[in-house]
Design a protein around this motif. Structure first.
Motif, PDB file in Angstrom:
ATOM      1  N   GLU A 157       0.803  -1.217   0.000  1.00  8.35           N
ATOM      2  CA  GLU A 157       0.000   0.000   0.000  1.00  8.35           C
ATOM      3  C   GLU A 157       0.838   1.270   0.000  1.00  8.35           C
ATOM      4  O   GLU A 157       0.381   2.307  -0.394  1.00  8.35           O
ATOM      5  CB  GLU A 157      -0.847   0.042   1.261  1.00  8.35           C
ATOM      6  CG  GLU A 157      -1.811  -1.084   1.351  1.00  8.35           C
ATOM      7  CD  GLU A 157      -2.602  -1.023   2.625  1.00  8.35           C
ATOM      8  OE1 GLU A 157      -2.164  -0.336   3.565  1.00  8.35           O
ATOM      9  OE2 GLU A 157      -3.642  -1.654   2.666  1.00  8.35           O
ATOM     10  N   GLU A 202     -19.160   2.351  -0.507  1.00  5.58           N
ATOM     11  CA  GLU A 202     -17.904   3.070  -0.312  1.00  5.58           C
ATOM     12  C   GLU A 202     -16.854   2.065   0.132  1.00  5.58           C
ATOM     13  O   GLU A 202     -16.761   1.720   1.294  1.00  5.58           O
ATOM     14  CB  GLU A 202     -18.090   4.156   0.733  1.00  5.58           C
ATOM     15  CG  GLU A 202     -16.850   4.988   0.896  1.00  5.58           C
ATOM     16  CD  GLU A 202     -17.072   6.202   1.771  1.00  5.58           C
ATOM     17  OE1 GLU A 202     -18.172   6.383   2.292  1.00  5.58           O
ATOM     18  OE2 GLU A 202     -16.116   6.958   1.931  1.00  5.58           O
ATOM     19  N   ILE A 203     -16.077   1.581  -0.824  1.00  4.15           N
ATOM     20  CA  ILE A 203     -15.130   0.515  -0.500  1.00  4.15           C
ATOM     21  C   ILE A 203     -13.956   1.074   0.293  1.00  4.15           C
ATOM     22  O   ILE A 203     -13.671   2.255   0.281  1.00  4.15           O
ATOM     23  CB  ILE A 203     -14.597  -0.185  -1.767  1.00  4.15           C
ATOM     24  CG1 ILE A 203     -13.793   0.784  -2.623  1.00  4.15           C
ATOM     25  CG2 ILE A 203     -15.709  -0.827  -2.543  1.00  4.15           C
ATOM     26  CD1 ILE A 203     -12.905   0.092  -3.620  1.00  4.15           C
ATOM     27  N   SER A 204     -13.291   0.166   0.971  1.00  2.00           N
ATOM     28  CA  SER A 204     -12.095   0.519   1.706  1.00  2.00           C
ATOM     29  C   SER A 204     -10.976  -0.323   1.126  1.00  2.00           C
ATOM     30  O   SER A 204     -11.185  -1.467   0.772  1.00  2.00           O
ATOM     31  CB  SER A 204     -12.303   0.182   3.167  1.00  2.00           C
ATOM     32  OG  SER A 204     -11.050  -0.046   3.757  1.00  2.00           O
ATOM     33  N   THR A 205      -9.803   0.262   0.995  1.00  6.32           N
ATOM     34  CA  THR A 205      -8.709  -0.528   0.420  1.00  6.32           C
ATOM     35  C   THR A 205      -7.640  -0.789   1.459  1.00  6.32           C
ATOM     36  O   THR A 205      -6.566  -1.266   1.155  1.00  6.32           O
ATOM     37  CB  THR A 205      -8.075   0.216  -0.763  1.00  6.32           C
ATOM     38  OG1 THR A 205      -7.520   1.433  -0.260  1.00  6.32           O
ATOM     39  CG2 THR A 205      -9.081   0.524  -1.823  1.00  6.32           C
ATOM     40  N   ARG A 206      -7.967  -0.445   2.708  1.00  5.88           N
ATOM     41  CA  ARG A 206      -6.979  -0.564   3.763  1.00  5.88           C
ATOM     42  C   ARG A 206      -6.661  -2.024   4.069  1.00  5.88           C
ATOM     43  O   ARG A 206      -7.548  -2.854   4.186  1.00  5.88           O
ATOM     44  CB  ARG A 206      -7.540   0.101   5.010  1.00  5.88           C
ATOM     45  CG  ARG A 206      -6.602   0.079   6.153  1.00  5.88           C
ATOM     46  CD  ARG A 206      -7.184   0.924   7.251  1.00  5.88           C
ATOM     47  NE  ARG A 206      -6.576   0.567   8.507  1.00  5.88           N
ATOM     48  CZ  ARG A 206      -7.102   0.881   9.668  1.00  5.88           C
ATOM     49  NH1 ARG A 206      -8.244   1.516   9.707  1.00  5.88           N
ATOM     50  NH2 ARG A 206      -6.502   0.554  10.767  1.00  5.88           N
ATOM     51  N   GLY A 207      -5.392  -2.313   4.210  1.00  6.00           N
ATOM     52  CA  GLY A 207      -4.966  -3.659   4.589  1.00  6.00           C
ATOM     53  C   GLY A 207      -4.869  -4.600   3.417  1.00  6.00           C
ATOM     54  O   GLY A 207      -4.912  -5.813   3.587  1.00  6.00           O
ATOM     55  N   ARG A 211      -4.859   7.873   2.258  1.00  4.35           N
ATOM     56  CA  ARG A 211      -5.291   6.511   1.966  1.00  4.35           C
ATOM     57  C   ARG A 211      -6.358   6.540   0.899  1.00  4.35           C
ATOM     58  O   ARG A 211      -7.142   7.469   0.825  1.00  4.35           O
ATOM     59  CB  ARG A 211      -5.892   5.856   3.216  1.00  4.35           C
ATOM     60  CG  ARG A 211      -5.055   5.992   4.438  1.00  4.35           C
ATOM     61  CD  ARG A 211      -3.834   5.184   4.395  1.00  4.35           C
ATOM     62  NE  ARG A 211      -4.122   3.754   4.492  1.00  4.35           N
ATOM     63  CZ  ARG A 211      -3.192   2.836   4.590  1.00  4.35           C
ATOM     64  NH1 ARG A 211      -1.921   3.181   4.598  1.00  4.35           N
ATOM     65  NH2 ARG A 211      -3.507   1.573   4.661  1.00  4.35           N
ATOM     66  N   ARG A 212      -6.397   5.494   0.122  1.00  2.61           N
ATOM     67  CA  ARG A 212      -7.505   5.361  -0.820  1.00  2.61           C
ATOM     68  C   ARG A 212      -8.612   4.646  -0.073  1.00  2.61           C
ATOM     69  O   ARG A 212      -8.362   3.859   0.817  1.00  2.61           O
ATOM     70  CB  ARG A 212      -7.063   4.552  -2.024  1.00  2.61           C
ATOM     71  CG  ARG A 212      -5.931   5.224  -2.758  1.00  2.61           C
ATOM     72  CD  ARG A 212      -5.350   4.269  -3.778  1.00  2.61           C
ATOM     73  NE  ARG A 212      -4.082   4.761  -4.263  1.00  2.61           N
ATOM     74  CZ  ARG A 212      -3.951   5.640  -5.261  1.00  2.61           C
ATOM     75  NH1 ARG A 212      -5.010   6.113  -5.849  1.00  2.61           N
ATOM     76  NH2 ARG A 212      -2.763   6.024  -5.643  1.00  2.61           N
ATOM     77  N   GLY A 213      -9.863   4.897  -0.452  1.00  3.69           N
ATOM     78  CA  GLY A 213     -10.966   4.318   0.314  1.00  3.69           C
ATOM     79  C   GLY A 213     -10.973   4.960   1.678  1.00  3.69           C
ATOM     80  O   GLY A 213     -10.229   5.893   1.927  1.00  3.69           O
ATOM     81  N   SER A 214     -11.805   4.517   2.581  1.00  2.00           N
ATOM     82  CA  SER A 214     -11.886   5.268   3.827  1.00  2.00           C
ATOM     83  C   SER A 214     -12.488   4.473   4.962  1.00  2.00           C
ATOM     84  O   SER A 214     -13.511   4.843   5.488  1.00  2.00           O
ATOM     85  CB  SER A 214     -12.748   6.484   3.625  1.00  2.00           C
ATOM     86  OG  SER A 214     -14.001   6.035   3.184  1.00  2.00           O
ATOM     87  N   SER A 215     -11.876   3.379   5.336  1.00  2.00           N
ATOM     88  CA  SER A 215     -12.486   2.634   6.425  1.00  2.00           C
ATOM     89  C   SER A 215     -12.182   3.258   7.772  1.00  2.00           C
ATOM     90  O   SER A 215     -12.591   2.759   8.788  1.00  2.00           O
ATOM     91  CB  SER A 215     -11.996   1.197   6.405  1.00  2.00           C
ATOM     92  OG  SER A 215     -10.644   1.173   6.768  1.00  2.00           O
ATOM     93  N   THR A 270     -14.133  -5.527   6.530  1.00  2.00           N
ATOM     94  CA  THR A 270     -14.311  -4.513   7.573  1.00  2.00           C
ATOM     95  C   THR A 270     -15.536  -4.776   8.436  1.00  2.00           C
ATOM     96  O   THR A 270     -15.745  -4.083   9.427  1.00  2.00           O
ATOM     97  CB  THR A 270     -14.472  -3.111   6.955  1.00  2.00           C
ATOM     98  OG1 THR A 270     -15.643  -3.112   6.131  1.00  2.00           O
ATOM     99  CG2 THR A 270     -13.279  -2.743   6.109  1.00  2.00           C
TER     100      THR A 270
END
Lengths: 328, 322
Positions: free
Chosen positions: A21, B152-157, A147-151, B245
């Motif tokens: 990432e 709203e997707i997340s790309t984290r991890g 960051r891309r996306g936003s969790s 998530t």
């Protein structure tokens, strides 16, 4: 044919821990921030965390007491506290926009007509056009999440807080990260310096155009020029808290540098629903009484009806919604 | 299997054909293998929630709504549960558009107070440049699903895609309907649309457009989603949850009968007040009171029905771009 790229710190030669990432790496040995093309990056700053676990618990308690007033929330339990160092790009620019257009509005015109007994004043509305030729000239800081996306819960609100407290950032110190801030989950940026500048530019363009459109009925020309005055990579400490009330999980995000709540969820209890339903009925009854007793003009019941309808729109929403979300 | 040499310490390394990164066991330097022909960067989000955890998340979200059965944590029976990896392309596009055409300017006449009474529009030749960069998320699965399209997707991890990982959790992997070139073209098209919109704001008539698209970054990401079916009082309900998530993409909300009765009584009551108001106003008895009751009662009834009859819940939605 294939080629191989090494991931190694260009300053102390120790191996870099890479992660698909990241666009900025911090060397685990010397702490130097390195861009993905191997060059050194100096503008790495951090908003220092000032709160600890215990204070987080107090902040959550206060938040629930203040925002959960009258709801009877007792016996909640904090189940998860995860501090994260979230990456932001702060793009500093001098932006200049020149726009040309026109504004259409109406003026009232009064004139007197007739003579003698028939003499009276007439009011009419006249459409008027005004040329607009204006400039927007400002120094700005635009904040983007790295960051891309936003969790990351509450990330949208954090941007504003980071923009407001940006001046308090101090140069990033790797020793501090591994020492006092070691409980923090460290996130690097997925967006490169170049991309941050480009995306920052798009934000400025969109913002200036929408401001020009707001100032005019129609914009003929709108041209923006910007010059970059420095792009900083800033880490902000965010505490993500989860708590359980009656078996259900709710989240709160706290900014660690100021201790303020960024965004938090508050349970909606039966008591809360009953209060708002009762309120809806009270406004209905109150409006009815007003129009019954003061109804000598037709405007009174119509205005009272509209007011009651608008209030009812919100009180009924509160009666049915799954939970409340509050900013700090 | 491929054998390569570590560029740092020259130790022999072995890597799978699909692998793009390898860490040398001797000097722990990680190397990236790049084919000269463009390599698709392919990632996945690992499944962080198992079936039991996803059920807890789902029930938690449902229970926040009024009129849901309180013992749902125990009583909810999941009749079907599929785990599927859904592909998304994430594309960053830079587009420089040079345009020329006919723009407008205006002249004003007949001064009146702070403006003019009359405006005349005239054409003028105009040209300009738009130059910016945006990121697009392209839903690339074959099955059309608006919920996943707008999620709203997340790309984290994210980690490099490994088919083995998906097999381990017994998940299907939906193939992408776009190849790399198509995904890029799709994103460039969206970007052109945006620039076209901007041009139409500047120009009355577009005559010439020259643009230079450049894709600054593109990768394919597979995100795990749980597709659930559960039964409640004989009715089948469905839900989709994000397996990385734990967020609820969408779920139907099962309600108890008593809830429907309450909503019914409430909206009937408000509706009755509204109708009575109309009657009173028409009959000219308590005319003003009638007008008030008609407006407020009908709005209250409509709002109650609108909110009370909501049967679906979404945790997040992607905001649409202007």
């Amino acid at each position: 044919m294939s080629e191989l790229t090494k991931f190694q710190c260009p300053y102390c030669n120790s191996p870099l821990e890479i992660n698909p990432e990241d666009k900025i790496f911090n060397c685990v040995s010397c702490g130097q921030a390195v861009l993905s093309d191997g060059s050194k990056f100096e503008n790495h700053y951090i908003l220092e965390n000032t709160i600890n676990q215990k204070q987080v618990h107090d902040i959550v308690k206060n938040f629930i007491r203040k925002k959960g007033y009258l709801r009877g929330i007792r016996g909640y339990k904090i189940t998860k506290v995860s501090p994260i160092l979230t990456p932001f790009w702060c793009v500093n620019t001098d932006a200049y926009t020149h726009f040309v257009g026109y504004l259409r509005y109406s003026e009232t015109k009064t004139r007197t007509v007739g003579t003698g007994k028939n003499r009276r004043t007439v009011t009419e509305h006249v459409t008027v056009y005004r040329p607009v030729d204006n400039e927007i000239n400002e120094k700005r800081v635009d904040v983007l999440l790295g960051r891309r996306g936003s969790s990351i819960y509450g990330y949208d609100k954090v941007k504003d807080l980071v923009r407001a407290t940006f001046s308090r950032a101090v140069p990033f110190n790797y020793d501090r990260l591994t020492g006092t801030e070691k409980e923090f989950d460290y996130l690097s940026s997925e967006i490169s310096l170049e991309a941050a500048n480009q995306l920052g530019k798009t934000i400025v363009f969109d913002d200036h155009r929408s401001r020009a459109e707001k100032a005019c009925t129609k914009v003929f020309d709108c041209a923006t020029q910007i010059s970059y005055t420095g792009t900083y990579f800033v880490h902000a400490p965010v505490w993500q808290v989860e708590y359980i009330f009656k078996d259900e999980t709710y989240r709160i995000a706290i900014l660690g540098s100021t201790g303020s709540v960024i965004l938090g969820e508050i349970p909606v209890t039966t008591r809360f629903r009953v209060i708002f339903l009762t309120l809806s009925f009270l406004f209905l009854g109150g409006g009815g009484a007003v129009s019954y007793f003061f109804g000598d003009q037709v405007a009174v019941p119509i205005i009272a009806g509209i007011v009651a309808a608008v209030i009812g729109f919100f009180t009924l929403k509160n009666t049915f919604k799954p939970m409340s979300v509050h900013g700090g | 299997m491929k054998s390569i040499m570590c560029p740092n310490c020259a130790a022999p390394l072995e890597m799978e054909d699909t692998q793009t990164h390898v860490t040398c066991p001797y000097c722990s330097v990680t190397s990236e293998l790049k084919k000269v022909k463009e390599l698709i960067e392919h990632y996945m989000l690992p499944v962080m929630y198992d079936a039991e955890q996803i059920r807890t998340e789902l029930v938690g979200d449902i229970l926040k709504h009024p009129g849901t059965p309180e013992d749902l944590h125990k009583s909810l029976k999941i009749s079907k549960l599929d785990l599927k990896f859904i592909p998304y392309f994430i594309v960053t596009v830079h587009l420089r558009t040079e345009y020329s055409g006919v723009g407008e300017y205006a002249t004003y006449s007949f001064r009146y107070k702070s403006g003019y009474r009359n405006i005349d529009f005239h054409p003028k030749p105009e040209q300009g440049v738009f130059d910016d960069e945006r990121e697009f998320i392209i839903y690339a699965a074959e099955e059309i699903n608006n919920e996943l399209l707008n999620f709203e997707i997340s790309t984290r991890g994210k980690v490099y895609f490994q088919a083995l990982e998906a097999e381990k959790v017994r998940a299907d992997v939906s193939p992408s309907v776009f190849d790399l070139e198509q995904a890029k073209a799709e994103a460039i098209n969206s970007m052109r649309e945006i620039h076209k919109g901007l041009m139409l704001k500047e120009l009355a008539q577009i005559q010439e457009v020259r643009d230079q698209p450049e894709v600054k970054g593109v990768y394919l990401l597979h995100i795990p989603f749980y597709f659930l079916e559960f039964e409640f009082s004989g009715k089948k309900q469905t839900a989709i949850l994000d397996g990385a998530t734990g967020r609820t993409v969408i779920t139907q909300i099962p309600r108890e009968t008593s809830y429907w009765i309450q909503v019914g009584v409430l909206s009937f009551l408000f509706g009755a007040i509204g109708l009575a108001g109309i009657y009173l106003a028409v009959q000219q008895i308590f005319f003003y009171f009638g007008i008030f009751a008609a407006i407020a009662g009908l709005v209250f009834a409509a709002r109650t029905l609108q909110l009370g009859l909501k049967t679906r819940y979404r945790e997040t939605r992607r905001r649409r771009r202007r």
